[in-house]
Design a protein around this motif. Structure first.
Motif, PDB file in Angstrom:
ATOM      1  N   MET A  86      27.432  36.195  54.740  1.00 58.52           N
ATOM      2  CA  MET A  86      26.842  36.857  53.780  1.00 58.52           C
ATOM      3  C   MET A  86      26.343  35.915  52.533  1.00 58.52           C
ATOM      4  O   MET A  86      26.932  34.909  52.376  1.00 58.52           O
ATOM      5  CB  MET A  86      27.556  38.101  53.230  1.00 58.52           C
ATOM      6  N   ARG A  87      25.260  36.421  51.818  1.00 55.72           N
ATOM      7  CA  ARG A  87      24.865  35.529  50.624  1.00 55.72           C
ATOM      8  C   ARG A  87      25.520  36.560  49.726  1.00 55.72           C
ATOM      9  O   ARG A  87      25.209  37.453  49.261  1.00 55.72           O
ATOM     10  CB  ARG A  87      23.244  35.589  50.421  1.00 55.72           C
ATOM     11  N   VAL A  88      26.364  35.764  48.681  1.00 59.23           N
ATOM     12  CA  VAL A  88      27.313  36.414  47.667  1.00 59.23           C
ATOM     13  C   VAL A  88      27.062  35.704  46.409  1.00 59.23           C
ATOM     14  O   VAL A  88      26.900  34.553  46.336  1.00 59.23           O
ATOM     15  CB  VAL A  88      28.705  36.100  48.154  1.00 59.23           C
ATOM     16  N   PHE A  89      26.792  36.626  45.624  1.00 61.73           N
ATOM     17  CA  PHE A  89      26.368  36.038  44.249  1.00 61.73           C
ATOM     18  C   PHE A  89      27.674  36.452  43.355  1.00 61.73           C
ATOM     19  O   PHE A  89      28.215  37.339  43.177  1.00 61.73           O
ATOM     20  CB  PHE A  89      25.208  36.775  43.533  1.00 61.73           C
ATOM     21  N   ILE A  90      28.408  35.295  42.591  1.00 61.12           N
ATOM     22  CA  ILE A  90      29.604  35.604  41.986  1.00 61.12           C
ATOM     23  C   ILE A  90      29.363  35.224  40.322  1.00 61.12           C
ATOM     24  O   ILE A  90      28.826  34.157  39.893  1.00 61.12           O
ATOM     25  CB  ILE A  90      30.673  34.669  42.663  1.00 61.12           C
ATOM     26  N   LEU A  91      29.883  36.067  39.822  1.00 58.95           N
ATOM     27  CA  LEU A  91      29.974  35.662  38.225  1.00 58.95           C
ATOM     28  C   LEU A  91      31.207  35.247  37.874  1.00 58.95           C
ATOM     29  O   LEU A  91      32.321  36.052  38.258  1.00 58.95           O
ATOM     30  CB  LEU A  91      29.418  36.925  37.489  1.00 58.95           C
ATOM     31  N   GLY A  92      31.545  34.439  37.002  1.00 62.11           N
ATOM     32  CA  GLY A  92      33.032  34.101  36.719  1.00 62.11           C
ATOM     33  C   GLY A  92      33.520  33.258  38.110  1.00 62.11           C
ATOM     34  O   GLY A  92      34.845  33.126  37.853  1.00 62.11           O
ATOM     35  N   GLY A  93      32.824  32.398  38.407  1.00 67.18           N
ATOM     36  CA  GLY A  93      33.260  31.691  39.568  1.00 67.18           C
ATOM     37  C   GLY A  93      34.249  30.314  39.160  1.00 67.18           C
ATOM     38  O   GLY A  93      34.508  29.686  40.104  1.00 67.18           O
ATOM     39  N   THR A  94      34.196  30.037  37.904  1.00 65.49           N
ATOM     40  CA  THR A  94      34.930  28.804  37.646  1.00 65.49           C
ATOM     41  C   THR A  94      36.488  29.463  36.712  1.00 65.49           C
ATOM     42  O   THR A  94      37.458  28.675  36.432  1.00 65.49           O
ATOM     43  CB  THR A  94      34.468  28.145  36.448  1.00 65.49           C
ATOM     44  N   GLY A  95      36.756  30.836  36.957  1.00 66.13           N
ATOM     45  CA  GLY A  95      37.898  31.278  36.252  1.00 66.13           C
ATOM     46  C   GLY A  95      39.303  31.426  37.145  1.00 66.13           C
ATOM     47  O   GLY A  95      39.125  30.933  38.377  1.00 66.13           O
ATOM     48  N   SER A  96      40.040  32.028  36.648  1.00 67.79           N
ATOM     49  CA  SER A  96      41.258  32.087  37.243  1.00 67.79           C
ATOM     50  C   SER A  96      41.217  32.900  38.600  1.00 67.79           C
ATOM     51  O   SER A  96      42.040  32.628  39.452  1.00 67.79           O
ATOM     52  CB  SER A  96      42.622  32.677  36.514  1.00 67.79           C
ATOM     53  N   ILE A  97      40.452  33.937  38.663  1.00 67.94           N
ATOM     54  CA  ILE A  97      40.022  34.790  39.875  1.00 67.94           C
ATOM     55  C   ILE A  97      39.002  34.105  40.559  1.00 67.94           C
ATOM     56  O   ILE A  97      39.103  33.885  41.754  1.00 67.94           O
ATOM     57  CB  ILE A  97      40.155  36.172  39.355  1.00 67.94           C
ATOM     58  N   GLY A  98      37.967  33.837  40.031  1.00 69.98           N
ATOM     59  CA  GLY A  98      36.778  33.445  40.525  1.00 69.98           C
ATOM     60  C   GLY A  98      36.808  32.068  41.272  1.00 69.98           C
ATOM     61  O   GLY A  98      36.246  32.085  42.440  1.00 69.98           O
ATOM     62  N   SER A  99      37.401  31.081  40.628  1.00 62.94           N
ATOM     63  CA  SER A  99      37.452  29.730  41.500  1.00 62.94           C
ATOM     64  C   SER A  99      38.222  29.722  42.888  1.00 62.94           C
ATOM     65  O   SER A  99      37.570  29.164  43.757  1.00 62.94           O
ATOM     66  CB  SER A  99      37.998  28.549  40.588  1.00 62.94           C
ATOM     67  N   PRO A 100      39.259  30.495  43.074  1.00 60.89           N
ATOM     68  CA  PRO A 100      40.004  30.612  44.386  1.00 60.89           C
ATOM     69  C   PRO A 100      38.941  31.524  45.203  1.00 60.89           C
ATOM     70  O   PRO A 100      38.845  30.819  46.504  1.00 60.89           O
ATOM     71  CB  PRO A 100      41.348  31.310  44.221  1.00 60.89           C
TER      72      PRO A 100
ATOM     73  N   GLY B 110      49.414  27.501  36.494  1.00 65.02           N
ATOM     74  CA  GLY B 110      47.999  28.275  35.973  1.00 65.02           C
ATOM     75  C   GLY B 110      48.134  29.409  35.768  1.00 65.02           C
ATOM     76  O   GLY B 110      48.999  30.285  36.201  1.00 65.02           O
ATOM     77  N   GLY B 111      46.644  30.019  35.517  1.00 66.77           N
ATOM     78  CA  GLY B 111      46.747  31.497  35.196  1.00 66.77           C
ATOM     79  C   GLY B 111      47.683  32.200  34.088  1.00 66.77           C
ATOM     80  O   GLY B 111      47.689  31.262  33.230  1.00 66.77           O
TER      81      GLY B 111
END
Ligand SMILES: NC(=O)c1ccc[n+]([C@@H]2O[C@H](COP(=O)([O-])OP(=O)(O)OC[C@H]3O[C@@H](n4cnc5c(N)ncnc54)[C@H](OP(=O)(O)O)[C@@H]3O)[C@@H](O)[C@H]2O)c1
Length: 293
Positions: free
Chosen positions: A1-15, A163-164
């Motif tokens: 799938m082509r997925v657009f992520i917002l917050g992809g560098t955050g505690s939740i977004g990066s993993p 972290g987190g």
């Protein structure tokens, strides 16, 4: 799938970005700075430069997508208005796509308030920490939208060993003589490791039905004093007893949203385990802290 992520560098977004790439998904990610863009590119994502506070400037640059994962938040006082404006700009954009995308919205365990002895489930009425009350109408809007297939994930408190939500403890261990705990040692924190919460988002992306919600708690609730004591032991802090600070003190230091740290909660991740086959693998945070280098 082509997925657009917002917050992809955050505690939740990066993993999540890591997990999506590992699963072979194509990741597009929003970045508000060159530093964040560089991290995302390094992780294999295609970057769209932009700020969630000014969505009109970048929504037109979005390609056709199969799914959005929204994990961005700046924790400032304007976060409610920013998120509302973001959805105002994004949803009509998706309405115009030939195929309805999936939209994974991030709520949070703090929307369920203090729980007492019974673990909150997805059916428990919301009693949000006031600073996050704005999320309830937002996630209701996503679940009811005709423009997207809405899915809501409520992560428990997301940690890695240093972290987190554990980052403050790791910092106290190095910079102070005792680890600070908000409220009381007995306050229970529902927990989930970053890698486990990411696996839940990927499962929900691939399998969750539209209009469903899942709590991402690997551990229903662990007394926060045990986490603080694990850090004190590992780093041999001068005082092994945690230092108790008030919710007012943490709110003055970090913002009103931080009162959530004082919530005594149990959350159940049973639905995600049962319906999506979620199998969190990090179930011993104290052991992980003890093994920190
Ligand atoms: N962490 C938890 O334990 C937890 C648990 C439950 C729910 N939640 C919820 O999950 C969401 C994310 O939390 P988090 O802990 O992952 O936060 P975080 O680590 O602070 O990450 C926030 C992300 O949002 C991005 N961001 C912030 N402001 C932005 C802006 N103006 N424009 C574009 N991007 C922006 C940041 O990008 P930069 O790289 O530019 O900073 C970063 O990628 C929040 O809504 C939070 O309430 C978190």
């Amino acid at each position: 799938m082509r997925v657009f992520i917002l917050g992809g560098t955050g505690s939740i977004g990066s993993p999540i970005v890591r997990a999506l790439i590992e699963r072979g998904h194509e990741v597009w990610a929003l970045a508000r700075s060159e530093a964040s863009a560089a991290k995302l590119r390094e992780g294999g994502a295609t970057v769209i430069a932009g700020d969630i506070a000014a969505p009109e400037r970048w929504t037109a640059r979005l390609p056709l997508i199969d799914a959005v994962i929204h994990t961005a938040c700046d924790f400032e006082t304007g976060m409610a208005a920013i998120d509302a404006r973001l959805l105002d700009a994004l949803l009509p954009q998706f309405a115009a796509q030939p195929r309805k995308p999936r939209f994974l919205y991030t709520g949070g365990g703090w929307l369920f308030g203090a729980t007492g002895g019974d673990a909150a489930t997805e059916a428990t009425p919301f009693r949000p920490v006031p600073a996050f009350a704005w999320m309830v109408p937002q996630l209701t809007r996503i679940l009811g939208s005709r423009d997207v297939d809405g899915i809501v994930i409520h992560p428990a408190m997301v940690y890695t060993p240093d972290g987190g939500v554990f980052r403050r403890f790791a910092r106290d261990a190095v910079e102070r003589e005792a680890i600070r705990v908000v409220g009381s040692e007995q306050v229970r924190w529902p927990l989930v490791h970053g890698a486990d919460v990411a696996s839940l988002y990927v499962l929900a992306l691939e399998h969750a039905p539209a209009r469903s919600s899942y709590i991402g708690a690997a551990i229903d609730g662990l007394p926060v004093g045990r986490i603080a004591r694990a850090f004190a032991r590992r780093f041999r802090t001068r005082h092994q007893e945690p230092q108790i600070i008030s919710a007012d003190a943490i709110a003055a230091e970090l913002g009103e949203w931080a009162r959530g740290y004082a919530l005594d909660q149990l959350l159940s991740g049973a639905r995600a385990r049962r319906e999506l086959g979620w199998r969190p693998t990090h179930l011993d945070p104290e052991g992980e802290i003890a093994r920190l280098p």
